[in-house]
Design a protein around this motif. Structure first.
Motif, PDB file in Angstrom:
ATOM      1  N   THR A  25       0.836  -1.202   0.000  1.00  0.00           N
ATOM      2  CA  THR A  25       0.000   0.000   0.000  1.00  0.00           C
ATOM      3  C   THR A  25       0.872   1.254   0.000  1.00  0.00           C
ATOM      4  O   THR A  25       0.642   2.200  -0.766  1.00  0.00           O
ATOM      5  CB  THR A  25      -0.940   0.009   1.219  1.00  0.00           C
ATOM      6  N   SER A  29       1.155   4.010  -3.236  1.00  0.00           N
ATOM      7  CA  SER A  29       0.803   5.401  -3.002  1.00  0.00           C
ATOM      8  C   SER A  29       1.996   6.329  -3.228  1.00  0.00           C
ATOM      9  O   SER A  29       1.862   7.406  -3.823  1.00  0.00           O
ATOM     10  CB  SER A  29       0.264   5.562  -1.581  1.00  0.00           C
ATOM     11  N   LYS A 180     -12.663  -3.838   8.253  1.00  0.00           N
ATOM     12  CA  LYS A 180     -12.871  -2.392   8.360  1.00  0.00           C
ATOM     13  C   LYS A 180     -11.672  -1.724   9.023  1.00  0.00           C
ATOM     14  O   LYS A 180     -11.199  -0.656   8.583  1.00  0.00           O
ATOM     15  CB  LYS A 180     -14.142  -2.103   9.157  1.00  0.00           C
ATOM     16  N   GLN A 183      -8.690  -1.831   6.643  1.00  0.00           N
ATOM     17  CA  GLN A 183      -8.857  -0.843   5.588  1.00  0.00           C
ATOM     18  C   GLN A 183      -8.498   0.556   6.084  1.00  0.00           C
ATOM     19  O   GLN A 183      -7.871   1.347   5.359  1.00  0.00           O
ATOM     20  CB  GLN A 183     -10.290  -0.863   5.052  1.00  0.00           C
ATOM     21  N   SER A 184      -8.867   0.872   7.321  1.00  0.00           N
ATOM     22  CA  SER A 184      -8.513   2.185   7.878  1.00  0.00           C
ATOM     23  C   SER A 184      -7.004   2.305   8.047  1.00  0.00           C
ATOM     24  O   SER A 184      -6.426   3.381   7.844  1.00  0.00           O
ATOM     25  CB  SER A 184      -9.221   2.421   9.211  1.00  0.00           C
ATOM     26  N   TRP A 185      -6.338   1.190   8.390  1.00  0.00           N
ATOM     27  CA  TRP A 185      -4.878   1.202   8.490  1.00  0.00           C
ATOM     28  C   TRP A 185      -4.248   1.416   7.119  1.00  0.00           C
ATOM     29  O   TRP A 185      -3.274   2.167   6.992  1.00  0.00           O
ATOM     30  CB  TRP A 185      -4.388  -0.105   9.097  1.00  0.00           C
ATOM     31  N   ARG A 186      -4.791   0.756   6.105  1.00  0.00           N
ATOM     32  CA  ARG A 186      -4.255   0.939   4.750  1.00  0.00           C
ATOM     33  C   ARG A 186      -4.401   2.390   4.289  1.00  0.00           C
ATOM     34  O   ARG A 186      -3.504   2.941   3.631  1.00  0.00           O
ATOM     35  CB  ARG A 186      -4.959  -0.001   3.768  1.00  0.00           C
ATOM     36  N   GLN A 187      -5.516   3.002   4.620  1.00  0.00           N
ATOM     37  CA  GLN A 187      -5.715   4.412   4.252  1.00  0.00           C
ATOM     38  C   GLN A 187      -4.676   5.306   4.926  1.00  0.00           C
ATOM     39  O   GLN A 187      -4.142   6.234   4.302  1.00  0.00           O
ATOM     40  CB  GLN A 187      -7.130   4.853   4.620  1.00  0.00           C
ATOM     41  N   LYS A 188      -4.386   5.011   6.169  1.00  0.00           N
ATOM     42  CA  LYS A 188      -3.374   5.768   6.894  1.00  0.00           C
ATOM     43  C   LYS A 188      -2.004   5.598   6.244  1.00  0.00           C
ATOM     44  O   LYS A 188      -1.253   6.580   6.057  1.00  0.00           O
ATOM     45  CB  LYS A 188      -3.323   5.293   8.350  1.00  0.00           C
ATOM     46  N   ALA A 190      -1.420   4.669   3.134  1.00  0.00           N
ATOM     47  CA  ALA A 190      -1.469   5.290   1.809  1.00  0.00           C
ATOM     48  C   ALA A 190      -1.126   6.781   1.900  1.00  0.00           C
ATOM     49  O   ALA A 190      -0.399   7.317   1.059  1.00  0.00           O
ATOM     50  CB  ALA A 190      -2.816   5.080   1.156  1.00  0.00           C
ATOM     51  N   GLN A 191      -1.642   7.449   2.927  1.00  0.00           N
ATOM     52  CA  GLN A 191      -1.336   8.868   3.100  1.00  0.00           C
ATOM     53  C   GLN A 191       0.138   9.079   3.438  1.00  0.00           C
ATOM     54  O   GLN A 191       0.776   9.995   2.930  1.00  0.00           O
ATOM     55  CB  GLN A 191      -2.221   9.475   4.185  1.00  0.00           C
TER      56      GLN A 191
END
Length: 197
Positions: A25, A29, A180, A183-188, A190-191
Motif C-alpha cells: 500500500t 501510493s 474495516k 482498511q482504515s490502516w491501509r488508508q493511513k 497510503a497517506q
C-alpha cells in the motif's frame, strides 16, 4: 512537493502478511505521487542470517540480496520498514539481515569515533518510518516495557548508523483485526506513502 528516494523493507518473513499488505500500500501510493521506491521483501530474500566468525577485520561477504539492501540504504534519503512485534522484538530473519548488511566501513566507521567513543555513523542525512504491527497496543508497550522496540530501532540500529529521526506508526491489535480496521490502516499508510513520511 519535492519527491524522495525511498527504500521500503517488508520485514515480515512470511510470504503473505498484514505487513506485506501495508508495504505494498505504501509503495503504490508513494510511486503514484512520483517518489522513487526500491522495495526489499525479507520473505523473498535468501541469505545466511548469522554473522558467524566474521569480525570487523574479516567480515563475511554479503550475498547479492544483502549487497542490494545496503546499496539502497546508501542511496535512499528515507527508510520505511514494516515489522511485526514478536516476543518484544523483530523477527529473526529481519534481525539477521540488519546484522549482516549494516557493515563497518559502509554503515559506520570504526576508525573514526564520536565525542563519546562510538563509531562515526555513515548513513547520515536520512529519515525513517517504522510501521509496526503488534497485538499489544502502543500505550501498553510504553507502560509495561518502556517502548523497548522503539528504542532498539530508533537509537541502537537506525540512530547508530546516522538515520534520524525514526518515526513510528503502530497497528494493534493486529492478529484478528477485522476488514474495516485493516482498511482504515491501509488508508493511513497510503497517506504516509503519498507524503513520503
Amino acid at each position: 512537493m519535492s519527491t524522495r528516494k525511498i527504500i521500503l523493507i517488508n520485514g515480515h518473513p512470511g510470504q503473505s502478511s498484514l505487513n506485506k499488505s501495508l508495504a505494498e500500500t505504501y509503495r503504490q501510493s508513494a510511486e503514484a505521487r512520483g517518489h522513487e521506491v526500491r522495495y526489499h521483501d525479507i520473505s523473498a530474500m535468501e541469505f545466511d542470517m548469522d554473522y558467524g566468525e566474521g569480525g570487523y577485520a574479516n567480515p563475511k561477504p554479503l550475498e547479492p540480496v544483502l549487497e542490494a539492501l545496503l546499496s539502497d540504504l546508501e542511496w535512499a534519503d528515507h527508510v520505511v520498514l514494516t515489522s511485526p512485534l514478536w516476543w518484544g522484538a523483530m523477527p529473526a530473519k529481519l534481525k539477521g539481515a540488519l546484522d549482516r548488511a549494516l557493515k563497518p566501513g559502509r554503515a559506520f566507521d570504526t576508525r573514526n569515533t564520536t565525542a563519546v567513543g562510538f563509531p562515526k555513523p555513515m548513513l547520515k542525512g536520512k529519515t525513517a518510518r517504522v510501521l509496526m504491527t503488534s497485538d499489544t497496543p502502543a500505550v501498553l508497550l510504553w507502560l509495561m516495557y518502556g517502548n523497548a522496540i522503539k528504542k532498539i530501532f530508533a537509537r541502537q540500529i537506525f540512530g547508530f548508523v546516522g538515520i534520524h529521526p525514526t518515526r513510528f506508526t503502530w497497528f494493534a491489535p493486529a492478529s484478528h483485526a477485522d476488514e474495516k480496521t485493516v482498511q482504515s490502516w491501509r488508508q493511513k499508510v497510503a497517506q504516509l506513502g503519498a507524503d513520503a513520511a
